[in-house]
Design a protein around this motif. Structure first.
Motif: not given
Length: 313
Positions: A170-180
Motif C-alpha cells: 500500500h504505497l502512495s502514487m509517488t512511492d508506487a511509481g518509484q517502486a515500479l
C-alpha cells in the motif's frame, strides 16, 4: 477482503491528518465560513480538483471558503467526514456507496468527474495480462485510498483474494511509481486522471493491463457504477488504447453544511466549470447540469438540490 464491519470502522475513524488550523483561522478572519475539503494525495486528481475548486470559490466571493486537506484518498476522506475533521469530501462512487450501505450518513453536492482505474506494469515485464498476476507484488494504493477498496474487489473477481495469491503493498502514487521504476513491485493499481503525473513522468514506458473482463465481473458482483472507459494510445508510452474501469468522483458534504453553503458550491460547479478542469482530465467529465445530480444513490444535500432546481426550472 475489506469487510462491511471493517469499512464502517474505517469510516468512523479519524481520517484527515493535515494541519489546517492556521488556514481555517485565516478564512474565519475573512468573515466567510471555512469548509474543509478532504481531498487526496498531492499530484493526484482529487488534490488538483480540490485546489481548483477552492480557487474558483475564492474568485466567486462565496459566503464560504473551501480549504483543501491532503489525505490518502477516498476512505480517508469518508473517515474525515464522519469524524468531523472535514465538512466536504471527495470519494470514488463505490467507496461512498459501500460506506453509506454500512451506515455512514452524508449527502452529495454532485457527481463531478470520472476517475480511471489504471493497472500498470513495466513495459519489459513478463506480465502481459491479469491472468499472470498470481504471485506478483502489487501496490493497491495507499492505505485509506479508494483504490485500496476497488483493488481488493478486482482481486476478488480475479480469484486472487487469498492471503498468498499476491503480495499486497500500500504505497502512495509517488512511492508506487518509484517502486515500479526500480523493480521492487511488479504491478501498480491506482485511481486517477489520464495521464497521472506520478506515472507519466517516470522516464520508463509502462504497459497498461486491459481490465474489460474485470469490469463485467465487477458490475455483476457489485453493481453498475463501474463504467467502461479507454485510455488513449501513447498515454504512458503504450502504442494502443487500453480498456479499463471508470468510476465517478462524488463531492460529498456533511448534512450540517448550511443550505446556502451547499447551494453556493453548486453555483461554482455550474457557472465556473471551465475553471475546474485538472490537467489530468482526459476523457469523461461530468461538470454539467444534467450529470451533476446523478450521485450513485447518495442523497443530495437539500441546499444543493434547491440550487439544481433553480437551474433546471
Amino acid at each position: 477482503m475489506i469487510t462491511r464491519r471493517a469499512l464502517l470502522r474505517g469510516v468512523v475513524a479519524v481520517g484527515a491528518t493535515a494541519a489546517t488550523g492556521s488556514v481555517l483561522a485565516a478564512c474565519s478572519d475573512s468573515g466567510r465560513d471555512p469548509l474543509r475539503l478532504a481531498a487526496g494525495e498531492e499530484g493526484g486528481f482529487f488534490w488538483e480538483f480540490a485546489q481548483l475548486t477552492a480557487q474558483a470559490a475564492e474568485r466567486a466571493a462565496l459566503p464560504v471558503s473551501i480549504v483543501p486537506v491532503r489525505t490518502a484518498g477516498s476512505m480517508d476522506n469518508l473517515a474525515a467526514l464522519a469524524s468531523g475533521d472535514a465538512e466536504l469530501a471527495l470519494s470514488l462512487a463505490d467507496a461512498a456507496v459501500a460506506a453509506m450501505e454500512a451506515g455512514a450518513g452524508f449527502t452529495a453536492i454532485g457527481k463531478v468527474y470520472e476517475n480511471y482505474m489504471q493497472l500498470a506494469v513495466r513495459a519489459d515485464s513478463g506480465i502481459a495480462d491479469t491472468s499472470q498476476l498470481r504471485g506478483a507484488r502489487i501496490s493497491l494504493g495507499a492505505t485509506g485510498s479508494g483504490a485500496e477498496l476497488t483493488g481488493e474487489r478486482i482481486l476478488e473477481v480475479l480469484g486472487l483474494a487469498g492471503a498468498g495469491d499476491v503480495t499486497r503493498l500500500h504505497l502512495s502514487m509517488t512511492d508506487a511509481g518509484q517502486a515500479l521504476r526500480d523493480g521492487t513491485v511488479d504491478a501498480v493499481l491506482w485511481a486517477g486522471g489520464v495521464p497521472t503525473p506520478s506515472f507519466a513522468n517516470l522516464g520508463i514506458p509502462l504497459r497498461l493491463l486491459d481490465l474489460s473482463a474485470e469490469l463485467e465481473l465487477l458490475r455483476e458482483r457489485f453493481g453498475p457504477r463501474y463504467e467502461p472507459v479507454l485510455i488513449p494510445p501513447g498515454t504512458y508510452g503504450q502504442q494502443t488504447s487500453v480498456a479499463t474501469i471508470g468510476l465517478a468522483n462524488l463531492l460529498l458534504a456533511d448534512p450540517a453544511v448550511t443550505d446556502s453553503g451547499a447551494g453556493a458550491i453548486v453555483e461554482v460547479l455550474i457557472d465556473h466549470a471551465a475553471e475546474l478542469v485538472p490537467d489530468q482530465a482526459t476523457g469523461s467529465q461530468f461538470l454539467d447540469r444534467q450529470s451533476l445530480i446523478v450521485t450513485a444513490g447518495v442523497p443530495l444535500h437539500p441546499g444543493a438540490a434547491a440550487a439544481y432546481r433553480r437551474h433546471h426550472g
